[in-house]
Design a protein around this motif. Sequence first.
Motif, short mmCIF file in Angstrom:
data_model
loop_
_atom_site.label_atom_id
_atom_site.label_comp_id
_atom_site.label_asym_id
_atom_site.label_seq_id
_atom_site.Cartn_x
_atom_site.Cartn_y
_atom_site.Cartn_z
N THR A 21 0.83 -1.21 0.00
CA THR A 21 0.00 0.00 0.00
C THR A 21 0.86 1.25 0.00
N VAL A 22 1.87 1.26 0.86
CA VAL A 22 2.78 2.41 0.93
C VAL A 22 3.52 2.59 -0.38
N THR A 23 3.98 1.46 -0.95
CA THR A 23 4.68 1.52 -2.23
C THR A 23 3.76 2.05 -3.33
N GLY A 24 2.49 1.57 -3.32
CA GLY A 24 1.53 2.03 -4.31
C GLY A 24 1.24 3.51 -4.19
N LEU A 25 1.10 3.98 -2.95
CA LEU A 25 0.86 5.41 -2.74
C LEU A 25 2.06 6.23 -3.18
N TYR A 26 3.25 5.73 -2.89
CA TYR A 26 4.48 6.44 -3.31
C TYR A 26 4.53 6.51 -4.83
N TYR A 27 4.23 5.36 -5.48
CA TYR A 27 4.23 5.30 -6.94
C TYR A 27 3.22 6.29 -7.52
N TYR A 28 2.01 6.27 -6.95
CA TYR A 28 0.94 7.15 -7.43
C TYR A 28 1.31 8.62 -7.25
N ASN A 29 1.73 8.96 -6.02
CA ASN A 29 2.02 10.36 -5.70
C ASN A 29 3.19 10.91 -6.50
N ASN A 30 4.10 10.06 -6.90
CA ASN A 30 5.25 10.53 -7.67
C ASN A 30 4.97 10.61 -9.16
N ARG A 31 3.81 10.13 -9.59
CA ARG A 31 3.45 10.22 -10.99
C ARG A 31 2.30 11.19 -11.24
N ILE A 32 1.44 11.36 -10.26
CA ILE A 32 0.35 12.32 -10.41
C ILE A 32 0.84 13.68 -9.93
N GLN A 33 1.34 14.47 -10.89
CA GLN A 33 1.88 15.77 -10.55
C GLN A 33 0.96 16.92 -10.97
N ASN A 34 -0.06 16.59 -11.75
CA ASN A 34 -0.93 17.65 -12.26
C ASN A 34 -2.26 17.05 -12.71
N ILE A 35 -3.18 17.91 -13.11
CA ILE A 35 -4.53 17.48 -13.46
C ILE A 35 -4.54 16.58 -14.70
N PHE A 36 -3.55 16.76 -15.58
CA PHE A 36 -3.50 15.95 -16.79
C PHE A 36 -2.99 14.54 -16.49
N ASP A 37 -2.10 14.42 -15.51
CA ASP A 37 -1.70 13.10 -15.04
C ASP A 37 -2.89 12.34 -14.48
N GLU A 38 -3.76 13.04 -13.76
CA GLU A 38 -4.96 12.40 -13.22
C GLU A 38 -5.79 11.79 -14.36
N MET A 39 -6.02 12.56 -15.40
CA MET A 39 -6.82 12.09 -16.52
C MET A 39 -6.13 10.92 -17.22
N TYR A 40 -4.84 11.05 -17.41
CA TYR A 40 -4.06 10.02 -18.12
C TYR A 40 -4.13 8.68 -17.40
N TYR A 41 -3.80 8.68 -16.10
CA TYR A 41 -3.75 7.42 -15.37
C TYR A 41 -5.14 6.87 -15.06
N GLU A 42 -6.10 7.74 -14.85
CA GLU A 42 -7.43 7.26 -14.54
C GLU A 42 -8.01 6.46 -15.70
N ILE A 43 -7.86 6.98 -16.92
CA ILE A 43 -8.42 6.26 -18.06
C ILE A 43 -7.51 5.10 -18.48
N LYS A 44 -6.20 5.22 -18.23
CA LYS A 44 -5.29 4.12 -18.57
C LYS A 44 -5.56 2.90 -17.69
N ILE A 45 -5.77 3.13 -16.40
CA ILE A 45 -5.99 2.03 -15.46
C ILE A 45 -7.38 1.44 -15.60
N LYS A 46 -8.39 2.31 -15.72
CA LYS A 46 -9.78 1.84 -15.74
C LYS A 46 -10.29 1.56 -17.14
N HIS A 47 -9.63 2.13 -18.15
CA HIS A 47 -9.94 1.89 -19.55
C HIS A 47 -11.44 2.08 -19.82
N GLY A 48 -12.16 1.01 -20.11
CA GLY A 48 -13.57 1.14 -20.48
C GLY A 48 -14.49 1.52 -19.34
N ASN A 49 -13.95 1.60 -18.12
CA ASN A 49 -14.78 1.96 -16.97
C ASN A 49 -14.29 3.26 -16.33
N SER A 50 -13.73 4.14 -17.15
CA SER A 50 -13.16 5.38 -16.63
C SER A 50 -14.26 6.38 -16.30
#
Length: 213
Positions: A21-50
């Motif tokens: 969990t800590v590793t996942g949060l670290y990974y997430y927080n170090n990649r989500i630096q802005n609002i466009f990162d949010e959009m990018y990862y949200e649709i990449k991870i959830k794909h058809g359920n974004s």
Amino acid sequence: MPKTNRIVIILISLLATIALTVTGLYYYNNRIQNIFDEMYYEIKIKHGNSVFTSFDDVTVNYSNVFDEEMNDTRETEPYVIYHEDSLPPQYTYNRIYFDFFYNEENGITFFFEKEITTGDRVSMYVKYNKKENTLRKEVDIAFEKGLTDDYLEEESKIKAYLKEHDISAKELDRIYDELMNDKILTDWTKLYDSQYSPSDYGNVKVVTQWENW
């Protein structure tokens, strides 16, 4: 199995879960630096359920991904189409394209158009490049020609056209704001628990082609 061993196994599993969990949060927080990162990862991870599938005024489609030799990779990338009747007056086109598979170009491209005279449109391409952490705002002019469009892409010709039609850099900023900030990002923050806002993108370098026009 002795009770002591079961307790040890449970503790080890619990610690492993916490570590992941800590590793996942670290990974997430170090990649989500802005609002466009949010959009990018949200649709990449959830794909058809974004979250985009929750929007009332968009359609989410998918296109096949081809390699450099034009072979089908069997992968797909999503793109978002805004329904024209949901756009402000005179806006005729609004799409968002996601690029997950070309490392140098990974990111999001926003493409929208506004009609300025009959058949003539200001076209804006706004590209978020994840690797460079930049948002580049560019403009050209589209002319309706039968079933296809012609475009002015040379900067000097674009500037001459805009001057002829009394379209200033300030007006280009307004066009950008109407679609990106007041529509796309405002809708996003209504449906997604964003850390950012249309007035605070987060950590991203914004480069505007027409800034000094």
